[in-house]
Design a protein around this motif. Structure first.
Motif, mmCIF file in Angstrom:
data_model
loop_
_atom_site.group_PDB
_atom_site.id
_atom_site.type_symbol
_atom_site.label_atom_id
_atom_site.label_comp_id
_atom_site.label_asym_id
_atom_site.label_seq_id
_atom_site.Cartn_x
_atom_site.Cartn_y
_atom_site.Cartn_z
ATOM 1 N N ARG A 75 50.308 36.952 42.322
ATOM 2 C CA ARG A 75 49.461 35.762 42.351
ATOM 3 C C ARG A 75 48.743 35.576 41.017
ATOM 4 N N VAL A 76 48.274 36.661 40.449
ATOM 5 C CA VAL A 76 47.579 36.613 39.169
ATOM 6 C C VAL A 76 48.111 37.752 38.297
ATOM 7 N N TRP A 90 52.425 36.917 45.948
ATOM 8 C CA TRP A 90 52.755 35.601 46.482
ATOM 9 C C TRP A 90 54.223 35.618 46.867
ATOM 10 N N GLY A 138 43.152 35.869 33.046
ATOM 11 C CA GLY A 138 44.322 36.094 33.880
ATOM 12 C C GLY A 138 45.235 34.886 33.851
ATOM 13 N N HIS A 142 52.855 30.582 35.594
ATOM 14 C CA HIS A 142 51.470 31.045 35.703
ATOM 15 C C HIS A 142 50.642 30.379 34.602
ATOM 16 N N GLU A 162 37.368 33.780 35.675
ATOM 17 C CA GLU A 162 36.631 34.205 36.847
ATOM 18 C C GLU A 162 35.646 33.122 37.287
ATOM 19 N N VAL A 190 43.567 31.296 33.724
ATOM 20 C CA VAL A 190 42.516 31.181 34.728
ATOM 21 C C VAL A 190 41.342 32.054 34.294
ATOM 22 N N LYS A 207 47.321 32.706 36.618
ATOM 23 C CA LYS A 207 47.473 32.499 38.054
ATOM 24 C C LYS A 207 48.670 31.603 38.340
ATOM 25 N N TYR A 229 50.821 26.583 44.868
ATOM 26 C CA TYR A 229 50.257 27.900 45.174
ATOM 27 C C TYR A 229 50.122 28.125 46.675
ATOM 28 N N GLY A 272 48.151 41.463 46.216
ATOM 29 C CA GLY A 272 48.130 40.275 45.375
ATOM 30 C C GLY A 272 49.492 39.662 45.167
#
Length: 505
Positions: free
Chosen positions: A342-343, A328, A230, A213, A218, A216, A232, A110, A326
Motif C-alpha cells: 500500500r505504501v 493491497w 512514502g 505509487h 504523514e 505521500v 502510496k 486504491y 500493509g
C-alpha cells in the motif's frame, strides 16, 4: 558432483535447501541429465517437459525443493551474454512479429473500485533485422456495427506516436525478463509517480498489471513542505490481452479486439492457450504444484530452478490478502491475483506480485482430456526513496536515488495432484488468508471424534444420583439467568398504559 547450501527465507521457520549441480561433460550409462534448461534458447514446450524432478531423501517432503543449475554452461556469465539472453526472451515471448496484444485496460483505484475501462493494444514491432523493437499503443476510438448481411462492421483505431525503440543494449535499462514473465520498472513518471509493471505470458494470451505509487506525507504535514515520506498506491491498471494480427499502418477496418466470452464459447481455446472467462473457485489455487522457477538478483544474476514440491509458506498465491498487513490485493475473474504494498517507504523493499491460472484440468472426453492445470507467478522486489547524502554534510540530504529493482522471480508450474489431508472447508479458509496447522484434516476429525467419544463415556458413567442432582440445577439456572428490578405500583400503571414500558433494556 553436488554441493549443498542453506538459504533462509523471510520467515525464520522456513528453510529452503539448494543443491548446485555442475553439468558433467559426458553422461554415463545413457541416463538423462538432470539439467534445468532455463537458460537455453526458449522454445514452446510444456511445463511437464521443462520440469525435471529430483527426489531427495535429505529434506522433508513438506519443504519446497529447489535445485539450482547456475553452474550450467548455458547460464550468462558476462554483460554481453546477459543482454543477448534478455533480448532473446523479449522477442520470443512479447515482441512478436506481425502481432499485437489487444486487451481491455481496466483502471482500479486504491479502494479497488473500477474507475475506467479502455480497449487498446500494445504493438511491439521488431524490424527486419530483429535488432530493434518499436513500442506503439493503439486506442479503439470508435466502432460502427451493422446488422445487414451485406455490410461489414468497422472500427476506428487511433495510433499514438511511438513510445520508445528498444535495442539489445537499451532494453535492460527498464526491462527485465525471466522465462515467460517480465517486469518493467520501477521507473519515475513525469508526474512524479513510480510505475512498476508485471507481465505473464501463456500461449496466445498474457496478463499485464501496472502499479502506480504517488508521493505521500504523514497526517498533519503540509504536502510539499518537505521531501515525501512514502509512495502510496493510487492506481492499478490490469489488462487481459490476446495476440492478434498486426494492423500495420491501417487506422480503419475490422479488428478482432480483446478476448471475449463469446469468442471463447464459440471457439474454445486449444490446450496451451488461456481461458479468461471461466469461473475459478477459491480452492483451485490450493493444490500440489511442480515445475520450474527463474530467479534474478543484482548480485546473484540469473538462476534456473526445479521445484519438486511447494510448501505452504511459499504458496502466497493461496493467500489473497497477502503476507503483510500493509498489502493491497485484488482477485479478479479468470484466475488473476495481484498484490503490492500500500505504501512504499525508504529502507524497506516492497513486493509486487502477479499470479495467474490460465488453464484448468482437462475434462474427460473433451479435447482437453489429459491436460493439467497451470499456474504462473511473477514477483518483483522494488526499493525507493533511498536518500542521497551530501558529501560535505552527512546530516544533509540532497535528493533521492532512482527506484531500483531488487529481485525478480517467475514460476511456471503444473498441477500434480490435490493436497492430502485438506478438506474443502480448510481450503476455503486458506483462500481467505487462514492457514491450517501442522495437523491434517483427518487428524482434526480423529481428535474431534475422540473428544466426543470421551464426553459420551464420561456422561454414561455418571451415577443416577448425580443426574438427579443436575436436573433441578438446570431449572434453577434457567429461572435465574435473567434478573429484573422489582416492579412498584407506579411502574405497573405505566405498563398498563403502554405495554412497551415492560421491556427491559
Amino acid at each position: 558432483l553436488v554441493h549443498s547450501t542453506i538459504l533462509f527465507s523471510s520467515k525464520q521457520s522456513t528453510m529452503i535447501t539448494l543443491s548446485r549441480s555442475f553439468i558433467l561433460a559426458a553422461v554415463l550409462s545413457g541416463s538423462s541429465s538432470s539439467t534445468c534448461h532455463a537458460f537455453l534458447p526458449p522454445t514452446h514446450t510444456s511445463a511437464a517437459t521443462a520440469a525435471r524432478y529430483h527426489p531427495s531423501t535429505s529434506t522433508p517432503t513438506s519443504t519446497t525443493q529447489l535445485h539450482v543449475t547456475n553452474g550450467s554452461p548455458d547460464a550468462p556469465k558476462t554483460i554481453a551474454e546477459d543482454a543477448a539472453l534478455q533480448w532473446q526472451l523479449y522477442t520470443r515471448h512479447h515482441a512478436v512479429e506481425d502481432g499485437e496484444w489487444w486487451g481491455t485496460w481496466q483502471t482500479y483505484n486504491y479502494m479497488s473500485d473500477l474507475e475506467d475501462s479502455t480497449v487498446a493494444a500494445v504493438a511491439l514491432q521488431p524490424n527486419k533485422d530483429a535488432n530493434a523493437v518499436t513500442h506503439i499503443h493503439r486506442i479503439l476510438s470508435g466502432t460502427t456495427s451493422s446488422d445487414c448481411q451485406t455490410c461489414f462492421s468497422s472500427s476506428e483505431v487511433t495510433t499514438l506516436p511511438p513510445i520508445a525503440t528498444y535495442t539489445p543494449e537499451s532494453l535492460g535499462k527498464r526491462h527485465r525478463c525471466a522465462a515467460q514473465g517480465m517486469v518493467i520498472g520501477p521507473s519515475v513518471l513525469k508526474s512524479g509517480a513510480m510505475s512498476t509493471e508485471l507481465i505473464l505470458r501463456h500461449g496466445d494470451g498474457r496478463v499485464r498489471v501496472t502499479f502506480q505509487h504517488a508521493p505521500v506525507w504523514e497526517r498533519g504535514i503540509e504536502p510539499g513542505s518537505c521531501p515525501p515520506q512514502g509512495l502510496k498506491l493510487f492506481r492499478a491498471i490490469v489488462s487481459k490481452e490476446k495476440l492478434r494480427q498486426s494492423l500495420g499502418d491501417g487506422i480503419e477496418g475490422e479488428i478482432q479486439g480483446p478476448p471475449s466470452a463469446d469468442e471463447e464459447t464459440t471457439s474454445p481455446p486449444p490446450p496451451g492457450n488461456p481461458r479468461f472467462f471461466r469461473p475459478i473457485p477459491p480452492f483451485k489455487w490450493h493444490a500440489k504444484w511442480s515445475g520450474t522457477s527463474w530467479t534474478w538478483g543484482p548480485q546473484t544474476g540469473d538462476r534456473g530452478w526445479s521445484i519438486e514440491e511447494m510448501d505452504e509458506a511459499d504458496s502466497w498465491h493461496g493467500r489473497p490478502m497477502g503476507d503483510a498487513t500493509g498489502t493491497w490485493s485484488l482477485r479478479l475473474p479468470g484466475g488473476v491475483l495481484i498484490q503490492c504494498p500500500r505504501v512504499v517507504v525508504g529502507g524497506m523493499a516492497g513486493i509486487c506480485r502477479l499470479a495467474w491460472l490460465p488453464e484448468d484440468d482437462g475434462e474427460a472426453g473433451t479435447p482437453d482430456d489429459g491436460n493439467r492445470a497451470k499456474l504462473l507467478r511473477v514477483e518483483a522486489s522494488v526499493s525507493a526513496l533511498e536518500p542521497v547524502v551530501s558529501d560535505e554534510d552527512e546530516n544533509m540530504m540532497v535528493g533521492f536515488y532512482p527506484p531500483s529493482l531488487g529481485s525478480l522471480r517467475t514460476d511456471v508450474l503444473e498441477k500434480m495432484g490435490e493436497l492430502e489431508g485438506a478438506s474443502l472447508e480448510e481450503r476455503a479458509q486458506a483462500a481467505e488468508g487462514y492457514v491450517w496447522g501442522e495437523s491434517s484434516g483427518v487428524d482434526v476429525e480423529e481428535e474431534t471424534t475422540t473428544s466426543a467419544t470421551a464426553t459420551e463415556t464420561a456422561t454414561a458413567t455418571e451415577s443416577p444420583k448425580e443426574e438427579e442432582v443436575v436436573a433441578p440445577m438446570a431449572e434453577a439456572e434457567s429461572t435465574v439467568t435473567k434478573k429484573s428490578a422489582p416492579i412498584d405500583e407506579e411502574q405497573e400503571e405505566k405498563i398498563k398504559a403502554d405495554p412497551r414500558n415492560a421491556l427491559d433494556f
